[in-house]
Design a protein around this motif. Structure first.
Motif, short mmCIF file in Angstrom:
data_model
loop_
_atom_site.label_atom_id
_atom_site.label_comp_id
_atom_site.label_asym_id
_atom_site.label_seq_id
_atom_site.Cartn_x
_atom_site.Cartn_y
_atom_site.Cartn_z
N THR A 51 -6.98 4.67 -1.79
CA THR A 51 -6.90 5.56 -0.62
C THR A 51 -7.55 6.89 -1.00
OG1 THR A 51 -4.78 6.51 -1.26
CG2 THR A 51 -4.69 4.55 0.13
N TYR A 77 -0.76 -3.80 6.33
CA TYR A 77 0.14 -3.20 5.34
C TYR A 77 1.08 -2.17 5.96
CZ TYR A 77 -2.73 -5.26 1.67
OH TYR A 77 -3.37 -6.15 0.85
N GLY A 125 -3.44 -3.20 -1.99
CA GLY A 125 -3.95 -2.27 -0.98
C GLY A 125 -4.57 -1.00 -1.53
N GLU A 163 -12.38 4.63 7.98
CA GLU A 163 -11.99 4.05 9.28
C GLU A 163 -12.71 4.75 10.44
OE1 GLU A 163 -10.61 1.91 7.70
OE2 GLU A 163 -8.90 2.57 6.52
N ASN A 186 0.20 4.07 1.19
CA ASN A 186 0.07 4.82 2.44
C ASN A 186 0.24 3.82 3.57
OD1 ASN A 186 -0.69 7.13 4.06
ND2 ASN A 186 -2.55 6.01 4.51
N ASN A 187 1.50 3.47 3.83
CA ASN A 187 1.74 2.31 4.71
C ASN A 187 1.91 2.71 6.17
OD1 ASN A 187 4.11 3.64 4.66
ND2 ASN A 187 5.33 1.99 3.77
N LYS A 220 -3.50 7.88 9.39
CA LYS A 220 -4.24 7.70 8.14
C LYS A 220 -3.77 8.69 7.05
CE LYS A 220 -7.41 5.76 5.70
NZ LYS A 220 -7.30 4.38 5.27
N CYS A 226 -0.72 3.35 8.51
CA CYS A 226 -1.86 3.15 9.42
C CYS A 226 -1.48 2.14 10.50
CB CYS A 226 -3.09 2.68 8.65
SG CYS A 226 -3.58 3.87 7.38
N PHE A 272 -2.86 0.24 12.57
CA PHE A 272 -3.61 -0.99 12.88
C PHE A 272 -3.53 -2.00 11.74
CE2 PHE A 272 -6.11 2.00 10.54
CZ PHE A 272 -6.70 1.22 9.57
N CYS A 285 0.86 -1.19 0.00
CA CYS A 285 0.00 0.00 0.00
C CYS A 285 0.90 1.23 0.00
CB CYS A 285 -0.89 -0.01 1.24
SG CYS A 285 -1.78 1.54 1.48
S1 SF4 Z 1 -5.55 1.02 6.14
FE1 SF4 Z 1 -5.61 1.27 3.91
S2 SF4 Z 1 -4.37 3.10 3.56
FE2 SF4 Z 1 -3.84 2.41 5.61
S3 SF4 Z 1 -2.04 1.07 5.35
FE3 SF4 Z 1 -3.88 -0.22 5.31
S4 SF4 Z 1 -4.40 -0.47 3.14
FE4 SF4 Z 1 -3.02 1.32 3.32
#
Ligand code: SF4
Length: 310
Positions: A122, A36, A90, A150, A28-29, A162, A31, A33, A26
């Motif tokens: 995203t 990814y 992702g 989210e 945007n790696n 995020k 996050c 929780f 992804c």
């Molecule tokens: S929640 Fe979505 S935007 Fe954030 S790391 Fe995971 S896949 Fe990427």
């Protein structure tokens, strides 16, 4: 470096799709929780993607398998009805626009029975695209984008890394709808923990109402080892909700959201209870279902922990 084919992670509604990888990881790696977190984005060569489309075309038309094509391609293709394609991974919308257009044109040409292409995106990917570009993709059958809101709580969005505000997700949704693409938004029950639960629920309902998406999918937080949130939980800095507390959160979100016409569901395997319906018309029925389960507090009414999935 050769492209590493990602595992299949997909929205529940894409179970009938052919899964075509464009990226792995992804962009945007961050996050805290997410599985990814810290992943390195890999993009696949257009020619490699075209070879897979050629192989699927040959297999679905004439049953021919080529030796240099991974077995998973045929395992998925033999169950496939030829209609939907889901682009992995992702956030495949991050794939460079000119190349994405080329891939979709090729897909349309080789597999004309396909009637809908979907992908995770995203909010940042969407905001980077113009409405004109999104409309071009729409004409090439990109029919649905799945995006993670989210939470609508901006403080929590910052905390979880995020990288966008709730207003930016509202703006991304506006562009997607203007382009005529269906917009599906996911939210995560329990993301604010016990302390942040009320604010998470109320702000999520506010943001969802602002986005007014076609679909909302509620997931329940699953703590994934080696992610920052998991480590916070181990240090007792994050207190996770109980299953019934997560249903109270779900109820608050449904109660306080207002939509034009939205299919709202908690069908994802991570949830303790599957609730679904069209909002606003099914709101009362859905709330009654939740009230009944919340009043009984009987764990037998919930999906057991060992059957929950990501
Ligand atoms: S929640 Fe979505 S935007 Fe954030 S790391 Fe995971 S896949 Fe990427």
């Amino acid at each position: 470096m050769s492209f590493n084919r990602p595992d299949i992670i997909r929205p529940p509604s894409e179970w009938k799709s052919y899964f075509l990888p464009l990226t792995n990881g992804c962009s945007n790696n961050t996050c805290t929780f997410c599985a990814y977190y810290g992943s390195k984005l890999q993009t696949r060569d257009v020619d490699d993607i075209k070879s897979e489309i050629d192989a699927v075309t040959l297999f679905t038309r004439r049953g021919i398998r080529l030796p240099n094509i991974p077995g998973v391609v045929y395992a998925v293709a033999q169950e496939w009805d030829g209609r939907r394609v889901f682009l992995q991974n992702g956030d495949a919308l991050v794939y460079p626009f000119a190349k994405l257009r080329e891939v979709l044109q090729y897909l349309n040409e080789k597999l004309p029975t396909v009637d809908r292409i979907g992908t995770y995106a995203t909010p940042q990917d969407i905001l980077r695209r113009s409405v004109g570009e999104l409309k071009e993709l729409r004409q090439l059958k990109l029919g649905i984008l799945y995006t993670g809101l989210e939470t609508g709580d901006d403080e929590l969005l910052r905390k979880i890394g995020k990288g966008v505000s709730s207003d930016q997700v509202v703006e991304a949704g506006r562009k997607v709808k203007e382009a005529g693409i269906a917009f599906s938004v996911t939210i995560i029950l329990g993301l604010g923990g016990i302390e942040g639960s009320q604010k998470h629920a109320r702000e999520t309902a506010r943001a969802l109402t602002g986005i007014d998406p076609d679909y909302v999918g509620a997931l329940t937080l699953t703590l994934i080892p080696a992610t920052p949130l998991y480590e916070q939980w181990e240090r007792n800095e994050f207190r996770a909700l109980s299953p019934f507390q997560s249903l109270e959160e779900l109820k608050l979100i449904i109660e306080n959201s207002n939509f034009t016409d939205c299919f709202f569901s908690s069908m994802h395997a991570s949830n303790y209870l599957s609730v679904r319906g069209r909002l606003s018309q099914d709101k009362e029925r859905m709330l009654k279902q939740l009230d009944k389960v919340l009043a009984a507090r009987d764990p037998a009414l919930l999906r057991p922990e060992f059957l929950r999935g990501l």
